[in-house]
Design a protein around this motif. Structure first.
Motif, PDB file in Angstrom:
ATOM      1  N   VAL A 115       0.845  -1.193   0.000  1.00 32.29           N
ATOM      2  CA  VAL A 115       0.000   0.000   0.000  1.00 32.29           C
ATOM      3  C   VAL A 115       0.883   1.246   0.000  1.00 32.29           C
ATOM      4  O   VAL A 115       1.812   1.359   0.808  1.00 32.29           O
ATOM      5  N   THR A 116       0.591   2.145  -0.918  1.00 31.71           N
ATOM      6  CA  THR A 116       1.276   3.438  -0.981  1.00 31.71           C
ATOM      7  C   THR A 116       0.284   4.531  -0.606  1.00 31.71           C
ATOM      8  O   THR A 116      -0.820   4.583  -1.137  1.00 31.71           O
ATOM      9  N   ILE A 117       0.689   5.376   0.325  1.00 30.22           N
ATOM     10  CA  ILE A 117      -0.152   6.499   0.737  1.00 30.22           C
ATOM     11  C   ILE A 117       0.634   7.779   0.488  1.00 30.22           C
ATOM     12  O   ILE A 117       1.584   8.080   1.209  1.00 30.22           O
ATOM     13  N   ASP A 118       0.247   8.496  -0.549  1.00 31.51           N
ATOM     14  CA  ASP A 118       0.903   9.768  -0.855  1.00 31.51           C
ATOM     15  C   ASP A 118       0.229  10.884  -0.076  1.00 31.51           C
ATOM     16  O   ASP A 118      -0.994  10.890   0.109  1.00 31.51           O
ATOM     17  N   ALA A 119       1.038  11.852   0.362  1.00 37.83           N
ATOM     18  CA  ALA A 119       0.497  12.971   1.138  1.00 37.83           C
ATOM     19  C   ALA A 119       1.185  14.278   0.754  1.00 37.83           C
ATOM     20  O   ALA A 119       1.884  14.887   1.564  1.00 37.83           O
ATOM     21  N   PRO A 120       1.012  14.725  -0.500  1.00 34.11           N
ATOM     22  CA  PRO A 120       1.606  15.998  -0.896  1.00 34.11           C
ATOM     23  C   PRO A 120       0.903  17.175  -0.214  1.00 34.11           C
ATOM     24  O   PRO A 120      -0.242  17.066   0.228  1.00 34.11           O
ATOM     25  N   CYS A 121       1.607  18.285  -0.158  1.00 35.96           N
ATOM     26  CA  CYS A 121       1.105  19.487   0.503  1.00 35.96           C
ATOM     27  C   CYS A 121       0.512  20.444  -0.532  1.00 35.96           C
ATOM     28  O   CYS A 121       1.047  20.594  -1.625  1.00 35.96           O
ATOM     29  N   LEU A 122      -0.591  21.080  -0.175  1.00 34.01           N
ATOM     30  CA  LEU A 122      -1.228  22.088  -1.022  1.00 34.01           C
ATOM     31  C   LEU A 122      -1.093  23.463  -0.370  1.00 34.01           C
ATOM     32  O   LEU A 122      -1.184  23.573   0.852  1.00 34.01           O
ATOM     33  N   PRO A 123      -0.912  24.534  -1.157  1.00 35.37           N
ATOM     34  CA  PRO A 123      -0.625  25.835  -0.554  1.00 35.37           C
ATOM     35  C   PRO A 123      -1.834  26.652  -0.109  1.00 35.37           C
ATOM     36  O   PRO A 123      -1.742  27.398   0.865  1.00 35.37           O
ATOM     37  N   ASP A 124      -2.974  26.523  -0.781  1.00 36.00           N
ATOM     38  CA  ASP A 124      -3.990  27.561  -0.582  1.00 36.00           C
ATOM     39  C   ASP A 124      -5.426  27.058  -0.547  1.00 36.00           C
ATOM     40  O   ASP A 124      -6.352  27.784  -0.895  1.00 36.00           O
ATOM     41  N   MET A 125      -5.657  25.836  -0.116  1.00 35.29           N
ATOM     42  CA  MET A 125      -7.026  25.349  -0.027  1.00 35.29           C
ATOM     43  C   MET A 125      -7.767  26.002   1.157  1.00 35.29           C
ATOM     44  O   MET A 125      -8.989  26.050   1.194  1.00 35.29           O
ATOM     45  N   VAL A 126      -6.984  26.469   2.127  1.00 35.61           N
ATOM     46  CA  VAL A 126      -7.511  27.180   3.294  1.00 35.61           C
ATOM     47  C   VAL A 126      -6.815  28.539   3.357  1.00 35.61           C
ATOM     48  O   VAL A 126      -5.603  28.619   3.128  1.00 35.61           O
TER      49      VAL A 126
END
Length: 205
Positions: A115-126
């Motif tokens: 199982v691969t769980i990717d967790a990239p970061c987003l800059p501006d959803m909040v």
């Protein structure tokens, strides 16, 4: 050996063991054009793949086991295996707390069952918060491999730019103590009743 394979082996060999405790190993390696090193932690845990996935997808529960996590909130769940969440990171005074938005995507290799769980970061959803420093550059990935006798080989890798002014001692604290405490607490989360009998259509044991 092909050139591509040679480069892959070379890249993998740059990991250096930074600390080890109770079977949890933490490695670091340099990141081009960054003063912050990448981190990798791995260990063997008791549990099944579905249990592990259930813990990761329970983002509110991560405050119990992720190092210095607070105010964790689910923002949007787009499918049973994909979601977005917000989290604040508590940083020792007098430095400002950080916050970030992560995009969780769970996949499984049909042949290996890894199982691969990717967790990239987003800059501006909040929207930005005045009292916090927003982390906008971060890539995290879990690799979870099933082993005999209901055990898992768990590996986590992360590259992050903490943004703002961060002293060396604070970087070292999060780079060594952080992964150890996170994995120690994660081991204790897996057998809890809320996760023990978890089942997912997208995860094959």
């Amino acid at each position: 050996m092909t050139l591509l394979a040679g480069l892959f082996v070379q890249a993998q060999s740059t990991w250096k063991l930074a600390t080890e405790k109770e079977g949890i190993k933490v490695y670091t390696r340099p990141v081009p054009n960054s003063k912050i090193k990448a981190l990798k932690a791995d260990c063997i845990m008791d549990g099944k793949l579905s249990q592990f996935v259930a813990v990761i997808l329970d983002v509110a529960g991560s405050e119990k086991w992720v190092y210095h996590a607070k105010n964790v909130k689910l923002l949007k769940q787009t499918s049973p295996s994909e979601l977005y969440y917000y989290s604040e990171v508590a940083v020792p005074w007098p430095f400002e707390n950080r916050d970030y938005i992560a995009h969780i995507i769970v996949n499984q290799n049909a042949k290996t069952k890894i199982v691969t769980i990717d967790a990239p970061c987003l800059p501006d959803m909040v929207p930005l918060k005045e009292s916090l420093v927003r982390i906008v550059h971060s890539t995290g990935k879990w690799l979870v491999a099933p082993l005999p006798n209901n055990k898992l080989h768990v590996t986590y890798e992360i590259e992050v730019d903490p943004a703002g002014a961060v002293p060396a001692w604070l970087i070292n604290l999060f780079a060594t103590k952080g992964p150890l405490e996170t994995f120690e607490k994660l081991k204790l989360e897996l057998p809890k009743p809320a996760y023990k009998n978890a089942r997912f259509d997208f995860v094959t044991e």
